[in-house]
Design a protein around this motif. Structure first.
Motif, PDB file in Angstrom:
ATOM      1  N   GLY A   1       8.991 -25.466 -13.035  1.00  0.00           N
ATOM      2  CA  GLY A   1       9.691 -24.207 -12.781  1.00  0.00           C
ATOM      3  C   GLY A   1       8.796 -22.991 -12.702  1.00  0.00           C
ATOM      4  N   GLY A   2       7.491 -23.182 -12.961  1.00  0.00           N
ATOM      5  CA  GLY A   2       6.585 -22.050 -12.982  1.00  0.00           C
ATOM      6  C   GLY A   2       6.520 -21.411 -14.355  1.00  0.00           C
ATOM      7  N   ALA A   3       5.667 -20.397 -14.477  1.00  0.00           N
ATOM      8  CA  ALA A   3       5.473 -19.686 -15.742  1.00  0.00           C
ATOM      9  C   ALA A   3       5.756 -18.202 -15.531  1.00  0.00           C
ATOM     10  N   PHE A   4       6.238 -17.544 -16.598  1.00  0.00           N
ATOM     11  CA  PHE A   4       6.719 -16.172 -16.477  1.00  0.00           C
ATOM     12  C   PHE A   4       6.337 -15.341 -17.690  1.00  0.00           C
ATOM     13  N   LEU A   5       6.192 -14.052 -17.454  1.00  0.00           N
ATOM     14  CA  LEU A   5       6.026 -13.063 -18.517  1.00  0.00           C
ATOM     15  C   LEU A   5       7.127 -12.033 -18.354  1.00  0.00           C
ATOM     16  N   ASN A   6       8.031 -11.974 -19.326  1.00  0.00           N
ATOM     17  CA  ASN A   6       9.205 -11.086 -19.254  1.00  0.00           C
ATOM     18  C   ASN A   6       9.910 -11.211 -17.900  1.00  0.00           C
ATOM     19  N   GLY A   7      10.015 -12.455 -17.447  1.00  0.00           N
ATOM     20  CA  GLY A   7      10.768 -12.749 -16.233  1.00  0.00           C
ATOM     21  C   GLY A   7       9.993 -12.683 -14.932  1.00  0.00           C
ATOM     22  N   LYS A   8       8.752 -12.224 -14.972  1.00  0.00           N
ATOM     23  CA  LYS A   8       7.950 -12.116 -13.755  1.00  0.00           C
ATOM     24  C   LYS A   8       6.918 -13.248 -13.696  1.00  0.00           C
ATOM     25  N   PRO A   9       6.708 -13.856 -12.531  1.00  0.00           N
ATOM     26  CA  PRO A   9       5.795 -14.997 -12.433  1.00  0.00           C
ATOM     27  C   PRO A   9       4.374 -14.632 -12.855  1.00  0.00           C
ATOM     28  N   ILE A  10       3.718 -15.563 -13.518  1.00  0.00           N
ATOM     29  CA  ILE A  10       2.314 -15.397 -13.904  1.00  0.00           C
ATOM     30  C   ILE A  10       1.512 -16.599 -13.427  1.00  0.00           C
ATOM     31  N   TYR A  11       0.204 -16.367 -13.270  1.00  0.00           N
ATOM     32  CA  TYR A  11      -0.692 -17.408 -12.780  1.00  0.00           C
ATOM     33  C   TYR A  11      -2.033 -17.284 -13.492  1.00  0.00           C
ATOM     34  N   VAL A  12      -2.732 -18.399 -13.555  1.00  0.00           N
ATOM     35  CA  VAL A  12      -4.077 -18.371 -14.129  1.00  0.00           C
ATOM     36  C   VAL A  12      -5.006 -17.571 -13.227  1.00  0.00           C
ATOM     37  N   SER A  13      -6.179 -17.242 -13.766  1.00  0.00           N
ATOM     38  CA  SER A  13      -7.140 -16.421 -13.027  1.00  0.00           C
ATOM     39  C   SER A  13      -7.824 -17.225 -11.931  1.00  0.00           C
ATOM     40  N   LYS A  14      -8.585 -16.510 -11.131  1.00  0.00           N
ATOM     41  CA  LYS A  14      -9.340 -17.151 -10.047  1.00  0.00           C
ATOM     42  C   LYS A  14     -10.843 -17.068 -10.284  1.00  0.00           C
ATOM     43  N   ALA A  15     -11.246 -16.831 -11.523  1.00  0.00           N
ATOM     44  CA  ALA A  15     -12.681 -16.764 -11.833  1.00  0.00           C
ATOM     45  C   ALA A  15     -13.329 -18.108 -11.506  1.00  0.00           C
ATOM     46  N   PRO A  16     -14.379 -18.126 -10.666  1.00  0.00           N
ATOM     47  CA  PRO A  16     -14.919 -19.392 -10.174  1.00  0.00           C
ATOM     48  C   PRO A  16     -15.906 -20.084 -11.110  1.00  0.00           C
ATOM     49  N   GLN A  17     -16.531 -19.332 -12.011  1.00  0.00           N
ATOM     50  CA  GLN A  17     -17.517 -19.941 -12.900  1.00  0.00           C
ATOM     51  C   GLN A  17     -17.606 -19.138 -14.189  1.00  0.00           C
ATOM     52  N   ILE A  18     -18.231 -19.714 -15.200  1.00  0.00           N
ATOM     53  CA  ILE A  18     -18.202 -19.118 -16.535  1.00  0.00           C
ATOM     54  C   ILE A  18     -18.807 -17.714 -16.555  1.00  0.00           C
ATOM     55  N   GLU A  19     -19.779 -17.450 -15.736  1.00  0.00           N
ATOM     56  CA  GLU A  19     -20.405 -16.117 -15.756  1.00  0.00           C
ATOM     57  C   GLU A  19     -19.432 -15.019 -15.350  1.00  0.00           C
ATOM     58  N   ASN A  20     -18.276 -15.386 -14.774  1.00  0.00           N
ATOM     59  CA  ASN A  20     -17.257 -14.415 -14.367  1.00  0.00           C
ATOM     60  C   ASN A  20     -16.104 -14.311 -15.369  1.00  0.00           C
ATOM     61  N   THR A  21     -16.230 -14.965 -16.519  1.00  0.00           N
ATOM     62  CA  THR A  21     -15.054 -15.153 -17.360  1.00  0.00           C
ATOM     63  C   THR A  21     -15.065 -14.388 -18.680  1.00  0.00           C
TER      64      THR A  21
END
Length: 263
Positions: free
Chosen positions: A132-152
């Motif tokens: 069903g997806g994931a939500f924060l106070n009813g709005k959809p949320i998604y994981v980040s798009k950081a490609p490698q650890i140096e960006n995290t």
């Protein structure tokens, strides 16, 4: 079973019990703390909140059993089990640090199918259900798009009562803190996982955790597009009491560091 409707009812319950905890925090006396073990504290607030959750969840799904931190109910369910932490971040609560949460998950047979994490003081309710997806106070949320650890920005939880693996853990920290933007230790595994799900953290790792610490957060991360696994890269994070959660893009790199030190 309509998981979306059930999730909405659990969200309402979390808000209700969260209001009770928030009010108690204003007048809490640290002298009322009990010790379950070394550095493992509990208060009447944990116990009362858990009883409120168990009572209402029993009405929502009468056939379900319970796994709870404070052992308010030992009921066994044939198919469904609620996994509850009524106050994740008890140490923060006791010391007046406003970062703690309610964590509620529903397990069907061996599969986690619903998760709600309510961060009480920020009034942020993270929710998810299977497919069903994931939500924060009813709005959809998604994981980040950081490609490698140096960006995290990463998160962890320090060991506080079992120290046998302290040396490999500190070695992991030593390597990662030189690679990433920073490492945070909030004090609530449920919130850490919710923050991975919402892209605030890019990855999280910890060990010596119980099912009620992480069950709801696991659902959140997976439904937000992330990955969750144990320190060997397997799917036994609850059984092994160790967890890595990521945005999926840094999984291999983070796992490589942890596997190097945890044999």
């Amino acid at each position: 079973m309509n998981l979306q409707n059930l999730c909405q009812q659990v969200i309402s319950l979390s808000n209700e019990v969260g209001s009770f905890i928030r009010e108690e925090a204003k007048m809490f006396d640290r002298n009322m703390v009990e010790y379950k073990g070394l550095h493992d504290m509990v208060s009447y607030v944990d116990k009362t909140a858990e009883q409120k959750l168990v009572d209402r969840l029993s009405e929502l799904l009468p056939e379900a059993g319970f796994i709870t931190e404070e052992k308010t109910s030992s009921k066994q369910g044939l198919k469904y089990t609620w996994i509850i932490d009524p106050l994740d971040g008890t140490t923060n609560f006791i010391h007046g640090i406003p970062t703690f949460s309610i964590s509620i998950a529903l397990q069907c047979d061996e599969e986690l199918i619903l998760g709600v994490v309510y961060e009480i003081n920020r009034d942020e309710c993270f929710s998810a259900w299977k497919d069903g997806g994931a939500f924060l106070n009813g709005k959809p949320i998604y994981v980040s798009k950081a490609p490698q650890i140096e960006n995290t920005l990463l998160a962890t939880g320090f060991p506080f009562y079992e120290f046998a693996d302290l040396e490999p853990y500190l070695n992991v920290l030593r390597v990662l803190m030189q690679k990433c933007h920073g490492i945070r230790r909030i004090g609530s595994a449920a919130i850490d996982l919710a923050y991975v799900a919402s892209g605030r953290f890019d990855g999280y790792f910890e060990y010596n955790l119980n099912s009620y610490d992480v069950a709801a957060g696991i659902v959140l991360v997976k439904e937000a597009g992330g990955q969750v696994f144990d320190f060997k890269g397997g799917n036994q994070c609850i059984a092994k009491r160790q967890i890595i959660a990521t945005n999926g893009l840094i999984s291999e790199e983070l796992l490589l560091v942890i596997k190097h030190f945890f044999h």
